[in-house]
Design an enzyme around this catalytic site. Sequence first.
Site, PDB file in Angstrom:
ATOM      1  N   ASP A   1       0.851  -1.127   0.003  1.00 34.90           N
ATOM      2  CA  ASP A   1      -0.032  -0.030   0.196  1.00 34.90           C
ATOM      3  C   ASP A   1       0.761   1.110  -0.052  1.00 34.90           C
ATOM      4  O   ASP A   1       2.162   1.057   0.112  1.00 34.90           O
ATOM      5  CB  ASP A   1      -0.755  -0.079   1.389  1.00 34.90           C
ATOM      6  CG  ASP A   1      -1.783   1.419   1.272  1.00 34.90           C
ATOM      7  OD1 ASP A   1      -2.526   1.427   0.342  1.00 34.90           O
ATOM      8  OD2 ASP A   1      -1.715   1.760   2.240  1.00 34.90           O
ATOM      9  N   SER A   2       0.218   2.401  -0.550  1.00 34.33           N
ATOM     10  CA  SER A   2       1.016   3.551  -0.225  1.00 34.33           C
ATOM     11  C   SER A   2       1.407   4.012   1.230  1.00 34.33           C
ATOM     12  O   SER A   2       2.180   4.785   1.260  1.00 34.33           O
ATOM     13  CB  SER A   2       0.353   4.590  -0.956  1.00 34.33           C
ATOM     14  OG  SER A   2      -0.940   4.677  -0.283  1.00 34.33           O
TER      15      SER A   2
ATOM     16  N   CYS B   1      -3.684  -1.147  -2.039  1.00 34.24           N
ATOM     17  CA  CYS B   1      -4.019   0.236  -2.568  1.00 34.24           C
ATOM     18  C   CYS B   1      -5.035   0.333  -3.815  1.00 34.24           C
ATOM     19  O   CYS B   1      -4.524  -0.165  -4.733  1.00 34.24           O
ATOM     20  CB  CYS B   1      -2.702   0.942  -2.714  1.00 34.24           C
ATOM     21  SG  CYS B   1      -2.884   2.596  -3.028  1.00 34.24           S
TER      22      CYS B   1
ATOM     23  N   GLU C   1      -6.821   9.844   8.900  1.00 31.72           N
ATOM     24  CA  GLU C   1      -5.603   9.689   9.319  1.00 31.72           C
ATOM     25  C   GLU C   1      -5.164  10.681  10.559  1.00 31.72           C
ATOM     26  O   GLU C   1      -4.506  10.496  11.567  1.00 31.72           O
ATOM     27  CB  GLU C   1      -4.255  10.064   8.180  1.00 31.72           C
ATOM     28  CG  GLU C   1      -4.159   9.130   7.371  1.00 31.72           C
ATOM     29  CD  GLU C   1      -3.168   9.244   6.547  1.00 31.72           C
ATOM     30  OE1 GLU C   1      -2.173  10.164   6.495  1.00 31.72           O
ATOM     31  OE2 GLU C   1      -3.096   8.169   5.811  1.00 31.72           O
TER      32      GLU C   1
ATOM     33  N   CYS D   1     -11.274   2.901  -1.463  1.00 31.70           N
ATOM     34  CA  CYS D   1     -10.128   3.601  -0.956  1.00 31.70           C
ATOM     35  C   CYS D   1      -9.744   2.811   0.381  1.00 31.70           C
ATOM     36  O   CYS D   1     -10.729   2.482   1.162  1.00 31.70           O
ATOM     37  CB  CYS D   1     -10.153   5.073  -0.842  1.00 31.70           C
ATOM     38  SG  CYS D   1      -8.909   5.769   0.292  1.00 31.70           S
TER      39      CYS D   1
ATOM     40  N   HIS E   1      -8.845   3.662   2.958  1.00 34.50           N
ATOM     41  CA  HIS E   1      -9.132   4.461   4.717  1.00 34.50           C
ATOM     42  C   HIS E   1     -10.455   4.353   4.796  1.00 34.50           C
ATOM     43  O   HIS E   1     -10.904   4.553   6.041  1.00 34.50           O
ATOM     44  CB  HIS E   1      -8.820   5.772   4.439  1.00 34.50           C
ATOM     45  CG  HIS E   1      -7.178   6.112   4.420  1.00 34.50           C
ATOM     46  ND1 HIS E   1      -6.291   5.500   3.653  1.00 34.50           N
ATOM     47  CD2 HIS E   1      -6.502   6.903   5.218  1.00 34.50           C
ATOM     48  CE1 HIS E   1      -4.953   5.845   3.752  1.00 34.50           C
ATOM     49  NE2 HIS E   1      -5.083   6.710   4.935  1.00 34.50           N
TER      50      HIS E   1
HETATM   51  N1  DGL Z   1      -4.078   3.874  -0.377  1.00 43.44           N
HETATM   52  C1  DGL Z   1      -4.700   4.955  -1.289  1.00 43.44           C
HETATM   53  C2  DGL Z   1      -6.001   4.423  -1.905  1.00 43.44           C
HETATM   54  O1  DGL Z   1      -6.488   3.338  -1.456  1.00 43.44           O
HETATM   55  C3  DGL Z   1      -5.283   5.867  -0.332  1.00 43.44           C
HETATM   56  C4  DGL Z   1      -4.173   6.911   0.216  1.00 43.44           C
HETATM   57  C5  DGL Z   1      -3.041   7.630  -0.895  1.00 43.44           C
HETATM   58  O2  DGL Z   1      -3.732   8.434  -1.537  1.00 43.44           O
HETATM   59  O3  DGL Z   1      -1.914   7.359  -0.936  1.00 43.44           O
HETATM   60  O4  DGL Z   1      -6.481   4.771  -2.964  1.00 43.44           O
END
Ligand code: DGL
Length: 275
Positions: free
Chosen positions: A12-13, A75, A152, A187, A189
């Site tokens: 993930d990012s 992600c 966050e 997403c 989050h």
């Molecule tokens: N992990 C990203 C997503 O699921 C969200 C956070 C980011 O923008 O890096 O799209």
Amino acid sequence: MHARHPTIGVFDSGFGGLTVLKVLLELVPDADYLYFGDTARLPYGSKSVETVARYAVEAAHYLEGHGAELLVIACNTATALALERITAAAHVPVVGVVEPGAEAAASVSKNRKVVVLGTEATVSSHAYRKALEARGLDAREKACPLLVPLVEEGWVEHSVTEQVARIYLDEAFADGFRDADALVLGCTHYPLLKPLLHRVAPSHVSIVDSAESTARAVAEQLRSLLPASPAIREERRARPRLKFFATDSVEKFRRLGERFLGRAIEDVRHVDLKE
Ligand code: DGL
């Protein structure tokens, strides 16, 4: 892949993909896990295809180099923008979050109309819309860039977040999509906002969590490989085999990550990816 304890690499990012890992630990406790959070380079959601693809391929190679036998691209942005590039660059099977999310939406939506929430980049790629249209559904995609920082910040039950979500959902469930009956959380989050979104979304709407759908798809894929006994599974659930890699502060990863994973994060290593 080794029978019984395959090593799954989750990418993930940053922290958000821990929502996918959380469900994986429940559904596939038998596996060993490596989690890579590219915290130094997040957010991905506002970046271009080229940049996200380059970052994601580097991370995928890192996980493979550390023994991952299956890659889960947790992600949504990386999946939407770069799944093909990651799959072409990898030497092991790769699972993204968009297809399982679209499949789950297709199975719950009765009137074949779906709203998808995601980052700017995910929405601009139209990856969800394409996956849903391929299954005969109409989709409206809505970028919700304010939700990631609010989550966050830990404001998952905050009145400000509720107001922001209400504005986004009012805009999404309008005109031709008033009667859409499924809401895809596109997403990493957003699963943390599920209780709030349940309150804010129209009451006839089912919420589809792509983290959950993806973990189910992985469990299905690995079923024949994991004949483990219930006793072993229970013991693994209590004490999973996890290693974490983060490209920014290890301390911050632990602190923020625990909220997403719902358990203590111990073994985190700092990674410096040379471009
Ligand atoms: N992990 C990203 C997503 O699921 C969200 C956070 C980011 O923008 O890096 O799209």
